[in-house]
Write a protein that holds these residues in place. Structure first.
Motif, mmCIF file in Angstrom:
data_model
loop_
_atom_site.group_PDB
_atom_site.id
_atom_site.type_symbol
_atom_site.label_atom_id
_atom_site.label_comp_id
_atom_site.label_asym_id
_atom_site.label_seq_id
_atom_site.Cartn_x
_atom_site.Cartn_y
_atom_site.Cartn_z
ATOM 1 N N ALA A 64 12.831 -39.695 -12.594
ATOM 2 C CA ALA A 64 14.137 -39.726 -12.594
ATOM 3 C C ALA A 64 14.771 -39.234 -13.944
ATOM 4 O O ALA A 64 16.163 -38.794 -13.918
ATOM 5 N N ILE A 65 14.204 -39.367 -15.173
ATOM 6 C CA ILE A 65 14.742 -38.711 -16.328
ATOM 7 C C ILE A 65 14.796 -37.254 -16.338
ATOM 8 O O ILE A 65 15.923 -36.745 -16.967
ATOM 9 N N PHE A 84 11.733 -46.272 -22.548
ATOM 10 C CA PHE A 84 10.823 -46.711 -21.527
ATOM 11 C C PHE A 84 9.424 -46.635 -21.740
ATOM 12 O O PHE A 84 8.614 -47.328 -21.138
ATOM 13 N N ASP A 121 5.153 -40.440 -13.321
ATOM 14 C CA ASP A 121 5.680 -41.461 -13.112
ATOM 15 C C ASP A 121 7.536 -41.587 -12.573
ATOM 16 O O ASP A 121 7.871 -40.721 -13.122
ATOM 17 N N THR A 158 9.845 -43.262 -13.119
ATOM 18 C CA THR A 158 10.807 -43.402 -14.315
ATOM 19 C C THR A 158 11.110 -41.960 -14.901
ATOM 20 O O THR A 158 12.246 -41.548 -15.103
ATOM 21 N N TYR A 182 15.878 -44.011 -10.174
ATOM 22 C CA TYR A 182 14.549 -44.682 -10.007
ATOM 23 C C TYR A 182 14.442 -45.860 -8.797
ATOM 24 O O TYR A 182 13.646 -46.015 -7.813
ATOM 25 N N GLN A 183 15.534 -46.775 -8.899
ATOM 26 C CA GLN A 183 15.913 -47.700 -7.826
ATOM 27 C C GLN A 183 15.965 -47.013 -6.356
ATOM 28 O O GLN A 183 15.284 -47.410 -5.594
ATOM 29 N N TYR A 210 18.198 -37.526 -23.134
ATOM 30 C CA TYR A 210 17.159 -38.129 -22.198
ATOM 31 C C TYR A 210 15.867 -38.217 -22.980
ATOM 32 O O TYR A 210 14.917 -39.040 -22.505
ATOM 33 N N GLU A 266 5.332 -39.431 -23.641
ATOM 34 C CA GLU A 266 6.410 -39.081 -22.421
ATOM 35 C C GLU A 266 7.565 -38.498 -23.244
ATOM 36 O O GLU A 266 8.098 -37.242 -22.544
ATOM 37 N N VAL A 301 19.635 -43.101 -14.446
ATOM 38 C CA VAL A 301 18.133 -42.996 -14.629
ATOM 39 C C VAL A 301 17.693 -44.185 -13.824
ATOM 40 O O VAL A 301 16.715 -43.891 -13.108
ATOM 41 N N GLN A 302 18.124 -45.280 -13.985
ATOM 42 C CA GLN A 302 17.721 -46.684 -13.385
ATOM 43 C C GLN A 302 18.410 -46.479 -12.013
ATOM 44 O O GLN A 302 17.278 -47.057 -10.955
#
Length: 150
Positions: free
Chosen positions: A96-97, A127, A91, A93, A18-19, A120, A132, A14-15
């Motif tokens: 990505a999730i 986060f 969002d 993030t 996002y990146q 998840y 969410e 996920v990180q």
């Protein structure tokens, strides 16, 4: 492979997703960066943000799989958004999730639906403090019904 190592791999994926979205860097560069610098190697990681031991093969599969199948994955996610909502409104993030979770539900039949959704939802809770996590739960549950019916 321990469940803990898979959990860390999911969080890292996920990180990484996002990146990639915010920086425009490609999948292979991000997978390499995480492998070389973020995953715990038992080295003196002073000043660097390291993640506990992860299932690195699973991490790589998640990141590469989401990128390779993003069009299909996004369609599956969009089907589960409220009418009039666009994926871009979410969002980064959260996107990505949902993408990582949808990939597992669509392409990893060896991962039980409940495990994927649970993992998840927990990542979403790490986060976000608002609704969410419930949104992730509902969206992934719907994707699971769409993708794994029968």
């Amino acid at each position: 492979m321990s469940r803990q190592k898979r959990s860390v791999a999911r969080l890292a994926a996920v990180q990484a997703l996002y990146q990639m979205e915010v920086s425009g860097v490609g999948a292979e560069a991000v997978v390499r960066e995480f492998s070389e610098h973020r995953f715990d190697r038992g080295l003196d990681g002073e000043g660097s943000e390291t993640l506990a031991a992860a299932d690195e093969a699973f991490f790589g599969e998640l990141v590469r799989g989401v990128v390779a199948e993003q069009g299909l994955i996004d369609k599956a996610v969009i089907r589960r958004l409220a009418e009039g909502w666009r994926l871009e409104r979410l969002d980064a993030t959260l996107r990505a999730i949902l993408r990582a979770g949808a990939f597992e539900l669509m392409r990893r039949p060896d991962v039980p639906v409940e495990v994927a959704i649970d993992e998840y939802v927990e990542i979403a809770k790490s986060f976000f403090e608002g609704p969410e996590a419930g949104f992730v739960n509902g969206a992934l549950d719907g994707i699971a019904r769409d993708e794994r019916a029968g």
